[in-house]
Every structure is written in structure tokens, then in C-alpha cells.
Design a protein around this motif. Structure first.
Motif, PDB file in Angstrom:
ATOM      1  N   LYS A 489       1.086  -1.787   0.082  1.00  0.00           N
ATOM      2  CA  LYS A 489       0.111   0.068   0.157  1.00  0.00           C
ATOM      3  C   LYS A 489       0.624   1.156  -0.011  1.00  0.00           C
ATOM      4  CE  LYS A 489      -3.623   2.302   3.017  1.00  0.00           C
ATOM      5  NZ  LYS A 489      -4.333   2.283   4.164  1.00  0.00           N
ATOM      6  N   GLU A 490       2.138   0.967   0.524  1.00  0.00           N
ATOM      7  CA  GLU A 490       3.059   1.914   0.812  1.00  0.00           C
ATOM      8  C   GLU A 490       4.177   2.507  -0.499  1.00  0.00           C
ATOM      9  OE1 GLU A 490       2.553   4.669   2.833  1.00  0.00           O
ATOM     10  OE2 GLU A 490       1.052   3.650   4.016  1.00  0.00           O
ATOM     11  N   ASN A 491       3.925   1.131  -1.717  1.00  0.00           N
ATOM     12  CA  ASN A 491       4.706   1.495  -2.411  1.00  0.00           C
ATOM     13  C   ASN A 491       3.933   1.024  -4.060  1.00  0.00           C
ATOM     14  OD1 ASN A 491       8.226   1.980  -0.914  1.00  0.00           O
ATOM     15  ND2 ASN A 491       7.060   0.175   0.335  1.00  0.00           N
ATOM     16  N   ASP A 492       4.760   1.098  -4.598  1.00  0.00           N
ATOM     17  CA  ASP A 492       4.091   1.422  -6.191  1.00  0.00           C
ATOM     18  C   ASP A 492       4.676  -1.239  -6.464  1.00  0.00           C
ATOM     19  OD1 ASP A 492       6.894   1.026  -7.396  1.00  0.00           O
ATOM     20  OD2 ASP A 492       6.873   2.850  -6.774  1.00  0.00           O
ATOM     21  N   LEU A 493       3.976  -1.207  -6.783  1.00  0.00           N
ATOM     22  CA  LEU A 493       4.183  -2.758  -7.718  1.00  0.00           C
ATOM     23  C   LEU A 493       5.847  -2.425  -8.461  1.00  0.00           C
ATOM     24  CD1 LEU A 493       2.905  -5.549  -8.768  1.00  0.00           C
ATOM     25  CD2 LEU A 493       2.346  -4.713 -10.399  1.00  0.00           C
ATOM     26  N   ALA A 494       5.856  -2.107  -8.599  1.00  0.00           N
ATOM     27  CA  ALA A 494       7.515  -1.799 -10.199  1.00  0.00           C
ATOM     28  C   ALA A 494       8.214  -1.878  -8.473  1.00  0.00           C
ATOM     29  CB  ALA A 494       7.257  -0.988 -10.477  1.00  0.00           C
ATOM     30  N   THR A 495       8.339  -1.251  -7.705  1.00  0.00           N
ATOM     31  CA  THR A 495       9.826  -1.345  -6.842  1.00  0.00           C
ATOM     32  C   THR A 495       9.686  -2.537  -5.741  1.00  0.00           C
ATOM     33  OG1 THR A 495       9.011   1.177  -6.615  1.00  0.00           O
ATOM     34  CG2 THR A 495      10.062   0.137  -5.419  1.00  0.00           C
ATOM     35  N   LEU A 496       8.093  -2.565  -5.730  1.00  0.00           N
ATOM     36  CA  LEU A 496       8.631  -4.861  -4.693  1.00  0.00           C
ATOM     37  C   LEU A 496       8.744  -5.455  -5.065  1.00  0.00           C
ATOM     38  CD1 LEU A 496       5.416  -3.851  -1.660  1.00  0.00           C
ATOM     39  CD2 LEU A 496       8.393  -3.344  -1.727  1.00  0.00           C
ATOM     40  N   LYS A 497       8.169  -5.442  -6.671  1.00  0.00           N
ATOM     41  CA  LYS A 497       8.469  -6.358  -7.654  1.00  0.00           C
ATOM     42  C   LYS A 497      10.183  -6.875  -7.609  1.00  0.00           C
ATOM     43  CE  LYS A 497       7.548  -6.208 -11.741  1.00  0.00           C
ATOM     44  NZ  LYS A 497       6.242  -6.784 -12.997  1.00  0.00           N
ATOM     45  N   ALA A 498      10.582  -5.670  -7.921  1.00  0.00           N
ATOM     46  CA  ALA A 498      11.683  -5.037  -8.460  1.00  0.00           C
ATOM     47  C   ALA A 498      13.049  -5.829  -7.053  1.00  0.00           C
ATOM     48  CB  ALA A 498      12.341  -3.628  -8.955  1.00  0.00           C
ATOM     49  N   ILE A 499      12.120  -5.595  -6.075  1.00  0.00           N
ATOM     50  CA  ILE A 499      13.139  -5.735  -5.179  1.00  0.00           C
ATOM     51  C   ILE A 499      12.767  -6.879  -4.595  1.00  0.00           C
ATOM     52  CG2 ILE A 499      12.980  -5.530  -2.626  1.00  0.00           C
ATOM     53  CD1 ILE A 499      12.901  -2.594  -3.160  1.00  0.00           C
ATOM     54  N   LEU A 500      11.612  -7.838  -4.712  1.00  0.00           N
ATOM     55  CA  LEU A 500      11.793  -9.103  -4.367  1.00  0.00           C
ATOM     56  C   LEU A 500      12.078 -10.197  -5.500  1.00  0.00           C
ATOM     57  CD1 LEU A 500       8.724  -9.261  -2.737  1.00  0.00           C
ATOM     58  CD2 LEU A 500      10.067  -9.092  -1.978  1.00  0.00           C
ATOM     59  N   GLY A 501      12.091  -9.277  -7.160  1.00  0.00           N
ATOM     60  CA  GLY A 501      12.609 -10.645  -7.692  1.00  0.00           C
ATOM     61  C   GLY A 501      11.533 -11.246  -8.189  1.00  0.00           C
ATOM     62  N   VAL A 502      10.483 -11.273  -8.004  1.00  0.00           N
ATOM     63  CA  VAL A 502       9.578 -11.804  -9.146  1.00  0.00           C
ATOM     64  C   VAL A 502       9.122 -10.986 -10.394  1.00  0.00           C
ATOM     65  CG1 VAL A 502       9.211 -12.642  -6.318  1.00  0.00           C
ATOM     66  CG2 VAL A 502       7.463 -10.562  -7.246  1.00  0.00           C
ATOM     67  N   ALA A 503       7.899 -12.332 -10.650  1.00  0.00           N
ATOM     68  CA  ALA A 503       7.467 -11.315 -12.164  1.00  0.00           C
ATOM     69  C   ALA A 503       5.580 -11.433 -11.611  1.00  0.00           C
ATOM     70  CB  ALA A 503       7.797 -12.680 -13.349  1.00  0.00           C
ATOM     71  N   ALA A 504       5.286 -10.218 -11.163  1.00  0.00           N
ATOM     72  CA  ALA A 504       4.033 -10.259 -10.561  1.00  0.00           C
ATOM     73  C   ALA A 504       4.084  -9.200 -11.674  1.00  0.00           C
ATOM     74  CB  ALA A 504       3.872  -9.821  -9.346  1.00  0.00           C
TER      75      ALA A 504
END
Length: 544
Positions: A489-504
Motif C-alpha cells: 500500500k505504501e509502495n508501488d508494484l514496480a518497486t516491490l517486484k524489483a526488490i523481491l525479484g518476482v514477475a508479478a
């Protein structure tokens, strides 16, 4: 005969009267550095023996024994309309038992004015001898510290009679195995213990054997040649200059005594082995074997869990009938000896685990981390590993990369046992933050922690906003009110998926991934080079 209670006033870290009730058997005192554990042991031993650091205190009174705050108040009052009298150190020991020896110490000469058996040890201004000189000194306006030269030590029974250590039926042995005092390669602590064990005839035999060695050394022809060379080279006097050994003292052997363990000098064996040997030797001496109160300072020093376990077992088995008071930082020691005996200190406050509502919980708690909360300057309680990692990283981002522990803050994962830990935190006034999910019912969280709503030391941190959505997993509504959805909720999808290394591709896909991989996701955030935005309740928890 046991020590039932100790009361300490103005001695070292204790300004206001500190009272500690003691068990008749085992007492385990736990606290952080400077919490007063050692002071308690020293005070008890001092009141029973008149000794501090192995020497009679009457000849060695110093201003450093007085509480600094009490000393400061006294000095500042001088020259005012209402100067304070010179401060007094008072140590009272209340005894329990029913013996004729204790009856002789019985009376109401104590601060509680109750009829009890005990002793009062005081370091006080000797008004009878020094009233005049003291008043003249005060008039000069130059007094900037406690005038200890005008002080005396007194030891009285509760029957208001002057006594000595010989009159006190309770004997104490104070053991600190961590001290390392070397002289001529010999550990003075061990040497003194061994000398105490020896009878007079044995001491005389050693002295004779030592003298023969010295005489042989002095008469050696090689030494005579060396002394001749020294005299020729020195040129400092017309008289002969030589080297020899001291033959004058009957106890000269004691200063050159060296202790060997399996033919290895004592100071060269492992520190852990040194501590074990010192402790066991100290307990085996005739004087200490007769002691009814054993005062043991931090037995865990330099010891592995295995050696410590053996030492504790020996201690409790061999001296089970005595009163034992142990100070420690070790949760292993506390758990091994039993939480029923645990006394926790912090800033003059005392908590006994056995008296807490949550005592059963802590007794059953696995592992040896039950005391982390007590020893921390400040604590942040979280539910699980993922919360711990995220809170640690949030703190690092807000504090120039420092981990919380570098600032004395311990982030502790306690599962769902927040209330049990908060009982200790409130009793000891430990600054503590709780990081918890609202799980879609903020009102329930407020109700659960209502008892701490007005606490000065405890903060309950959670998001008051209840989020929702259409996502379901196995026909069950997804919980949007845990850590992972709040991070998204506090961060955008692109930022978190890049950090987590997932292709969501969608928020829901990322929510499902983070829910199924809580620890892995938190670890990725913790190790990431990129900073994220944290929910407000986490920022509140890490704020000072």
C-alpha cells in the motif's frame, strides 16, 4: 539461619532505600550493566564482615562509595539556609530463623522499627569526634565533597548493641572468579585460597623448603662470578653490588608462589578453566565451606554452556542447604537454575518472575532468550521473523545504517505473547514498542491493549485503517491488514517486484507471493540497496 531481606541506602548506585527480599535457598539476580547486581552482593558481604574488596572498610572509606546524586545534593545544600547533614550509608540485613544466636541480635533497632533479628552497618559522620572541625570546615565554604576523613564505620545489631563480624552467626563467602590479579606469574586469588587451606605445620614446611632453594641459589658459584661482573660494571659505589633473593621474611615464599595446572602455569591455561578452578577452590576453603551464605558474581564468565552447566550443577548440589545469591547476565544461568528463583533488577525496580501473572508462560518458554527484554535499554516487540527484518531495516534507513542493537534497542520476536512480555516491561518501566497487525479489527486491538493506553513507557503501534478488497484464497477472504499488504500500500508494484525479484503483473499476484513467502520477502527488503516507504505505525515504533 538465612538473610530474609536487605535494605541499602546511599551505597553506590542506590540513593533511595532499596529493599530486596531473598529466598532462603537460591536467588538469581539478573540485570543489565550498572543495574546494581554487584552492589547488592558487596553490600551484603560488607554488612556481615566489614570487608570490601578483601580489606577492612574502616581503614579505607572513600567518597566513591556514596551515591553520586546524594553527594551532589549534599554539596549543593552547603551555604544555603537549610544545609543537609553529611550523608550516611546504611545497610540493613534482616535475618530469619529460630536460634539462640539470632535472638541476641533481636530488637527494633532498624528502619522499620519492627522486632526482628539482624544487623545494621553504617558509614556515617563521626559527630562525637569531629563536630567542631566539621563546622569550621563548612564555614570556610570550600567543602566540595563528602569529608570522609570525619567518617567512621559502625556495626550494630537490631538490639542496638555494637557488634563485630564474629558476633554475626551468618557467615558469607563472596566469590568473583573473573578477577585476574597476577604477581610474579602467580594468580593472587588462587594463591591466597591455597594458603588458607594449609595448616601451620604445612606452611612452615613449605617455608623451609623455599629457604633451602634460596640458600642454594645464593651459594651457587656462577652467581658469585655474575655478582663480581656487576660490581665491576656498576661503578656506583665502592661497596660490592650483587643480586640475590630475599632471605629475611618468613613468608617470602608466598610472594613467589606460582600455581600450576597439569604442569602448566595457571595464567596460561584457558580463561574458562581458570574461572571454574577459582570458584571451586574458593568454595572448598575451610572458611568458605563454613559460610552459610554464598555470594557468587557472574559465574558465566569465559565459560561455554557445557562447562557452565557443570559448574552450576556442582554448585547447587554441593551447597544445596546454604543460601546462594548469584548475580548474572546469562539467560542460560537463569533458565538452568529455574525462573522461580529469578529476581530481575532495573533502575532500582525489582520483579520476581514467579510473582507475575505470566509466570507459567515464561517457565514453559523454550530457549534462553527470556531475559532479552530485561537487558535491553529499549525494546521493540514484533510477532515474527518477517516483522523483525522489516523493522530492523526501517530503523537502519532512519538512522544512518545503524542496527537497532547498536543503540541498545532489541527487536524481539515474541509470537502472539505480547501481553506476557508487556507485564515485565511495565513493571520494570522498560521503554517498549509493540508492532502488531490490526487484522481488520482496529477496535479489537485497542481493547486488547487498553491497560497500556496511558503508559509512559509502552507504545502500541498498529495501523488504525482497516483495508479491504475482493481477493480470495481458497474461497477465504484475503487479509489486507497484515504487514505485507501494508507495505504494498505504501509502495508501488514496480518497486516491490524489483526488490523481491518476482514477475508479478498485478497487486494481487504480489500480495499472494508475499503472503506465501513472508520471511524471504522480508529478507529481500532487508538486504536491498533500494529504500522503500514504511507504514506509519512502523515509523512510530522505531521513533525515539
Amino acid at each position: 539461619m538465612k538473610i530474609a531481606k536487605a535494605k541499602i541506602t546511599n551505597f553506590k548506585c542506590y540513593e533511595e532505600t532499596f529493599t530486596l527480599d531473598l529466598n532462603g535457598g537460591l536467588n538469581v539476580i539478573v540485570g543489565a550493566n550498572e543495574s546494581g547486581k554487584t552492589t547488592i552482593l558487596e553490600a551484603i558481604h560488607l554488612a556481615l564482615t566489614g570487608l570490601l574488596n578483601g580489606r577492612p572498610l574502616k581503614n579505607d572509606v572513600t567518597g566513591y562509595l556514596f551515591n553520586l546524586s546524594a553527594q551532589d545534593k549534599y554539596v549543593k545544600s552547603l551555604g544555603t539556609a537549610a544545609p543537609l547533614p553529611p550523608p550516611t550509608i546504611t545497610i540493613e540485613l534482616f535475618f530469619s530463623g529460630d536460634t539462640a544466636e539470632l535472638a541476641e541480635l533481636e530488637g527494633d533497632g532498624n528502619s522499620e522499627k519492627t522486632k526482628s533479628s539482624g544487623v545494621v552497618f553504617k558509614i556515617e559522620f563521626d559527630e562525637e569526634s569531629y563536630k567542631g572541625p566539621y563546622e569550621e570546615l563548612v564555614k570556610t565554604g570550600t567543602l566540595a565533597s563528602i569529608p570522609v576523613e570525619y567518617y567512621t564505620t559502625t556495626m550494630r545489631s537490631f538490639a542496638r548493641k555494637g557488634i563485630t563480624a564474629r558476633n554475626v552467626p551468618i557467615k558469607s563467602a563472596l566469590i568473583d572468579s573473573s578477577s585476574a590479579r597476577l604477581q610474579n606469574g602467580s594468580d593472587l586469588y588462587v594463591s591466597r585460597i591455597i594458603r588458607d587451606v594449609l595448616e601451620e605445620k604445612e606452611r612452615a614446611s613449605i617455608s623451609q623448603a623455599h629457604r633451602k632453594l634460596k640458600e642454594a641459589f645464593v651459594s651457587d658459584p656462577n652467581l658469585k662470578l655474575i655478582n663480581q661482573r656487576i660490581t665491576e660494571a656498576a661503578k656506583i659505589t665502592r661497596k660490592a653490588v650483587s643480586i640475590s633473593v630475599d632471605l629475611s621474611s618468613q613468608t617470602a615464599w608466598e610472594s613467589s608462589l606460582m600455581t600450576y595446572i597439569d604442569l602448566i602455569p595457571f595464567q596460561y591455561i584457558g580463561k574458562g578453566e581458570q574461572c571454574v578452578i577459582k570458584t571451586k577452590l574458593a568454595l572448598s576453603t575451610k572458611k568458605n565451606a563454613e559460610a552459610t551464605a554464598i555470594l557468587l558474581e557472574e559465574p558465566e564468565n569465559h565459560l561455554s554452556h557445557t562447562r557452565l552447566n557443570g559448574l552450576i550443577a556442582d554448585l547447587t548440589e554441593e551447597h544445596a542447604k546454604k543460601q546462594i545469591i548469584i548475580s548474572t547476565h546469562s539467560s542460560f544461568v537463569a533458565n538452568k537454575l529455574g525462573l522461580d528463583h529469578l529476581i530481575v533488577l532495573r533502575d532500582g525496580a525489582v520483579v520476581r518472575i514467579s510473582e507475575l501473572r505470566a509466570s507459567d508462560f515464561f517457565k514453559k518458554l523454550a530457549g534462553y532468550d527470556t531475559l532479552r527484554l530485561v537487558l535491553a535499554e529499549r525494546a521493540i516487540l514484533v510477532e515474527g521473523d518477517s516483522d523483525e527484518l522489516v523493522v530492523q531495516r526501517a530503523y537502519m534507513d532512519a538512522n544512518d545504517g545503524r542496527l537497532p542493537i547498536h543503540d541498545g534497542i532489541d527487536v524481539i520476536s515474541v509470537g502472539t505473547a505480547f501481553l506476557q512480555f508487556l507485564e515485565i516491561a511495565e513493571a520494570l518501566k522498560i521503554p517498549t514498542s509493540v508492532v502488531t497487525d490490526n487484522d481488520g479489527d482496529a477496535a479489537a486491538v485497542e481493547k486488547k491493549y487498553a491497560a497500556y493506553a496511558g503508559s509512559e513507557n509502552i507504545r502500541i503501534c498498529f495501523d488504525p485503517v482497516e483495508d479491504g478488497g475482493d481477493l480470495k484464497i481458497n474461497s477465504k477472504p484475503f487479509n489486507y491488514n497484515t504487514l505485507e499488504p501494508k507495505l504494498l500500500k505504501e509502495n508501488d508494484l514496480a518497486t516491490l517486484k524489483a526488490i523481491l525479484g518476482v514477475a508479478a503483473e498485478t497487486d494481487d499476484q504480489l500480495r499472494i507471493h508475499m503472503r506465501s513467502n513472508k520471511t524471504e520477502s522480508a529478507l529481500a527488503i532487508f538486504n536491498s540497496d533500494e529504500k522503500i516507504t514504511y507504514p506509519k505505525y512502523i515509523l512510530e515504533a522505531i521513533a525515539r
